[in-house]
Design an enzyme around this catalytic site. Structure first.
Site, PDB file in Angstrom:
ATOM      1  N   ARG A  48       0.780  -1.179   0.061  1.00 43.63           N
ATOM      2  CA  ARG A  48       0.063  -0.067  -0.105  1.00 43.63           C
ATOM      3  C   ARG A  48       0.942   1.118  -0.102  1.00 43.63           C
ATOM      4  O   ARG A  48       2.022   0.942   0.139  1.00 43.63           O
ATOM      5  CB  ARG A  48      -0.847  -0.082   1.237  1.00 43.63           C
ATOM      6  CG  ARG A  48      -0.190  -0.474   2.610  1.00 43.63           C
ATOM      7  CD  ARG A  48      -0.771   0.281   3.777  1.00 43.63           C
ATOM      8  NE  ARG A  48      -0.592   1.754   3.669  1.00 43.63           N
ATOM      9  CZ  ARG A  48       0.546   2.076   3.904  1.00 43.63           C
ATOM     10  NH1 ARG A  48       1.578   1.620   4.138  1.00 43.63           N
ATOM     11  NH2 ARG A  48       0.609   3.490   3.917  1.00 43.63           N
ATOM     12  N   GLY A  49       0.122   2.505   0.092  1.00 44.14           N
ATOM     13  CA  GLY A  49       1.015   3.562  -0.266  1.00 44.14           C
ATOM     14  C   GLY A  49       1.193   3.821  -1.651  1.00 44.14           C
ATOM     15  O   GLY A  49       1.780   2.905  -2.526  1.00 44.14           O
ATOM     16  N   ARG A  82      -6.912  -0.405  -7.456  1.00 43.15           N
ATOM     17  CA  ARG A  82      -7.184   0.573  -6.538  1.00 43.15           C
ATOM     18  C   ARG A  82      -7.328   2.050  -7.457  1.00 43.15           C
ATOM     19  O   ARG A  82      -6.427   2.365  -8.232  1.00 43.15           O
ATOM     20  CB  ARG A  82      -6.049   0.856  -5.474  1.00 43.15           C
ATOM     21  CG  ARG A  82      -6.109  -0.355  -4.551  1.00 43.15           C
ATOM     22  CD  ARG A  82      -5.227  -0.211  -3.314  1.00 43.15           C
ATOM     23  NE  ARG A  82      -5.949   0.912  -2.140  1.00 43.15           N
ATOM     24  CZ  ARG A  82      -5.441   1.420  -1.324  1.00 43.15           C
ATOM     25  NH1 ARG A  82      -4.206   1.088  -0.881  1.00 43.15           N
ATOM     26  NH2 ARG A  82      -5.963   2.277  -0.615  1.00 43.15           N
ATOM     27  N   GLN A 215      -3.404   2.839   9.666  1.00 48.13           N
ATOM     28  CA  GLN A 215      -1.896   2.757   9.162  1.00 48.13           C
ATOM     29  C   GLN A 215      -1.038   3.717  10.171  1.00 48.13           C
ATOM     30  O   GLN A 215       0.185   3.593  10.000  1.00 48.13           O
ATOM     31  CB  GLN A 215      -2.047   3.509   7.693  1.00 48.13           C
ATOM     32  CG  GLN A 215      -2.586   2.760   6.807  1.00 48.13           C
ATOM     33  CD  GLN A 215      -4.157   3.094   6.521  1.00 48.13           C
ATOM     34  OE1 GLN A 215      -4.726   3.310   7.126  1.00 48.13           O
ATOM     35  NE2 GLN A 215      -4.516   2.725   5.007  1.00 48.13           N
ATOM     36  N   ASP A 255      -1.849  10.829  -2.383  1.00 49.88           N
ATOM     37  CA  ASP A 255      -2.076   9.720  -3.527  1.00 49.88           C
ATOM     38  C   ASP A 255      -2.322  10.183  -4.797  1.00 49.88           C
ATOM     39  O   ASP A 255      -1.888   9.523  -5.825  1.00 49.88           O
ATOM     40  CB  ASP A 255      -3.271   8.809  -3.077  1.00 49.88           C
ATOM     41  CG  ASP A 255      -3.078   8.260  -1.437  1.00 49.88           C
ATOM     42  OD1 ASP A 255      -3.021   8.656  -0.438  1.00 49.88           O
ATOM     43  OD2 ASP A 255      -2.591   6.853  -1.604  1.00 49.88           O
ATOM     44  N   ASN A 265      -5.333  12.530  -0.069  1.00 50.48           N
ATOM     45  CA  ASN A 265      -4.557  11.674   0.718  1.00 50.48           C
ATOM     46  C   ASN A 265      -5.346  10.956   1.540  1.00 50.48           C
ATOM     47  O   ASN A 265      -6.607  11.211   1.556  1.00 50.48           O
ATOM     48  CB  ASN A 265      -3.617  12.643   1.577  1.00 50.48           C
ATOM     49  CG  ASN A 265      -2.572  11.672   2.195  1.00 50.48           C
ATOM     50  OD1 ASN A 265      -1.803  10.749   1.717  1.00 50.48           O
ATOM     51  ND2 ASN A 265      -2.235  11.875   3.704  1.00 50.48           N
ATOM     52  N   LYS A 266      -4.821  10.278   2.493  1.00 53.51           N
ATOM     53  CA  LYS A 266      -5.743   9.297   3.530  1.00 53.51           C
ATOM     54  C   LYS A 266      -6.912  10.146   4.013  1.00 53.51           C
ATOM     55  O   LYS A 266      -6.658  11.253   4.720  1.00 53.51           O
ATOM     56  CB  LYS A 266      -4.999   8.644   4.543  1.00 53.51           C
ATOM     57  CG  LYS A 266      -5.481   7.696   5.505  1.00 53.51           C
ATOM     58  CD  LYS A 266      -6.325   6.480   4.506  1.00 53.51           C
ATOM     59  CE  LYS A 266      -5.554   5.814   3.694  1.00 53.51           C
ATOM     60  NZ  LYS A 266      -6.242   4.894   2.874  1.00 53.51           N
TER      61      LYS A 266
HETATM   62  O1  MRU Z   1      -4.720   3.321   1.715  1.00 54.14           O
HETATM   63  P1  MRU Z   1      -3.020   3.555   1.678  1.00 54.14           P
HETATM   64  O2  MRU Z   1      -2.612   3.094   2.819  1.00 54.14           O
HETATM   65  O3  MRU Z   1      -2.775   2.999   0.381  1.00 54.14           O
HETATM   66  O4  MRU Z   1      -3.100   4.992   1.769  1.00 54.14           O
HETATM   67  C1  MRU Z   1      -1.783   5.516   1.756  1.00 54.14           C
HETATM   68  C2  MRU Z   1      -1.850   7.011   2.030  1.00 54.14           C
HETATM   69  O5  MRU Z   1      -2.879   7.612   1.958  1.00 54.14           O
HETATM   70  C3  MRU Z   1      -0.586   7.764   2.744  1.00 54.14           C
HETATM   71  O6  MRU Z   1      -1.326   8.721   3.471  1.00 54.14           O
HETATM   72  C4  MRU Z   1       0.487   8.408   1.748  1.00 54.14           C
HETATM   73  O7  MRU Z   1       0.520   9.599   2.181  1.00 54.14           O
HETATM   74  C5  MRU Z   1       0.399   8.026   0.193  1.00 54.14           C
HETATM   75  S1  MRU Z   1       1.632   7.159  -0.076  1.00 54.14           S
HETATM   76  C6  MRU Z   1       3.326   7.857   0.631  1.00 54.14           C
END
Ligand code: MRU
Length: 352
Positions: A48-49, A82, A215, A255, A265-266
């Site tokens: 992930r990421g 995704r 996370q 993201d 972002n998350k």
């Molecule tokens: O759903 P994920 O765990 O893949 O999302 C990751 C994120 O949103 C992180 O905050 C991140 O900033 C992006 S990856 C460096």
């Protein structure tokens, strides 16, 4: 001896990933030998990421070609895993463009002639060359991600240094996990923190839980391994800490960053940005240029992944589970890329 703790590495004709669904309880590795393995690893978030998703997808293309699958099918399968992290599409486009330059005339990507007859020896050796090219390109994507993130660390350190010159300890808040686990190496939002720690700056990190997938626990695990001071908080504690003056700056990853600087972002990032603005705390985004979608005009056009209600556990009630939110560019003090920090509304300065 323990295997090296790398998020992704090659092992012969396969790829080995660190299974992030089992962290921080245990460190376990999974071997990806097929396109389906790679697609599943991305979908179920064993990897992930955004940057790591991109690198895994690139290796997924190499694995699919090795199975003799058509390139279009490989790319469609991986692209469907995704929707929000644009590094996935970016890596697939880069693989497609490298591979299309090397397609033998009259031969489909699966080794058959256009009319369905087996290809001759010359064409087959060209197809083998194409598989090598896919591995080479995936390797280059992985290597360049590590290099970009190291550069983000150096540029982000320049933001932390003036704060460190004024007080005993720099207080950084982050959200989700944008550390080395989210990338091929070094991380994005955590890269400046690792760089500061390596440079001898005292730094403390507020790590938010990041419901529902937690996370934040991955970030706490990373920081503990690196010996960096940190404190785990519930997501909702962030506003209070900023109000109390306990946060010098917020650094998060991304993201997908739209051309106007709006940043997905998350989920929960936007609330941190609002609280940061209310309390005069600078809010930074750290991400490689591969996370900037120059074809996407603004945040309203970023697709937001809706994940399963099961991530909340067994609830007998309707659930909405958007995995990302969008922070408007106006709330962002700067975007730290491998080419330096730029104002969110001036991304054209780092456009390739
Ligand atoms: O759903 P994920 O765990 O893949 O999302 C990751 C994120 O949103 C992180 O905050 C991140 O900033 C992006 S990856 C460096």
């Amino acid at each position: 001896m323990d295997p090296p703790l790398q998020t992704i590495r090659e092992d012969g004709a396969a790829v080995v990933i660190l299974d992030q669904t089992r962290l921080p309880r245990e460190t376990a590795f999974v071997r990806l030998g097929t396109l389906a393995d790679a697609a599943r690893a991305i979908r179920v978030m064993q990897v992930r990421g955004a940057p790591l998703i991109g690198a895994t997808a690139a290796y997924g293309v190499a694995l699919g070609l090795q199975e003799g699958l058509p390139l279009a099918r490989i790319i469609a399968t991986l692209a469907a895993t995704r929707p929000t992290a644009v590094n996935l599409r970016w890596a697939l486009e880069r693989m497609r463009s490298a591979l299309e330059k090397c397609r033998p005339a009259g031969v489909q990507p699966n080794g058959l002639r256009e009319e369905g007859l087996p290809a001759g020896a010359g064409a087959l050796s060209a197809l083998a060359g194409r598989q090598d090219l896919a591995w080479d390109e995936a390797r280059a994507i992985a290597r360049e991600d590590a290099e970009a993130n190291a550069a983000i660390g150096r540029h982000g350190l320049e933001i932390l240094k003036p704060v460190a010159a004024m007080k005993d300890r720099v207080e950084v808040m982050t959200h989700c996990n944008a550390g080395w686990l989210a990338t091929v190496a070094h991380g994005t939002a955590l890269a400046p923190i690792y760089a500061a720690h390596a440079a001898g700056l005292a730094v403390h990190v507020w790590v938010s839980e990041t419901r529902p997938r937690n996370q934040g626990q991955l970030t706490a695990w990373e920081l503990a391994r690196a010996g960096i001071a940190h404190t785990f908080i519930a997501d909702n504690a962030a506003g209070l800490l900023m109000m109390q003056g306990q946060v010098d700056c917020v650094i998060v990853g991304a993201d997908r960053i739209a051309a106007n600087g709006d940043t997905a972002n998350k989920i929960g990032t936007y609330l941190k940005a609002l609280a940061a603005r209310a309390h005069g705390v600078p809010f930074y985004v750290a991400a490689p240029v591969s996370t900037i979608d120059f074809t996407c005009p603004d945040g309203m056009h970023i697709p937001i992944e809706e994940r399963s209600a099961a991530e909340f556990g067994a609830l007998h009630t309707p659930v909405a589970n958007p995995a990302f939110d969008v922070t408007p560019a106006v709330l962002i003090a700067g975007i730290v890329t491998e080419h330096g920090s730029v104002p969110a509304d001036q991304l054209a300065r780092v456009k390739p």
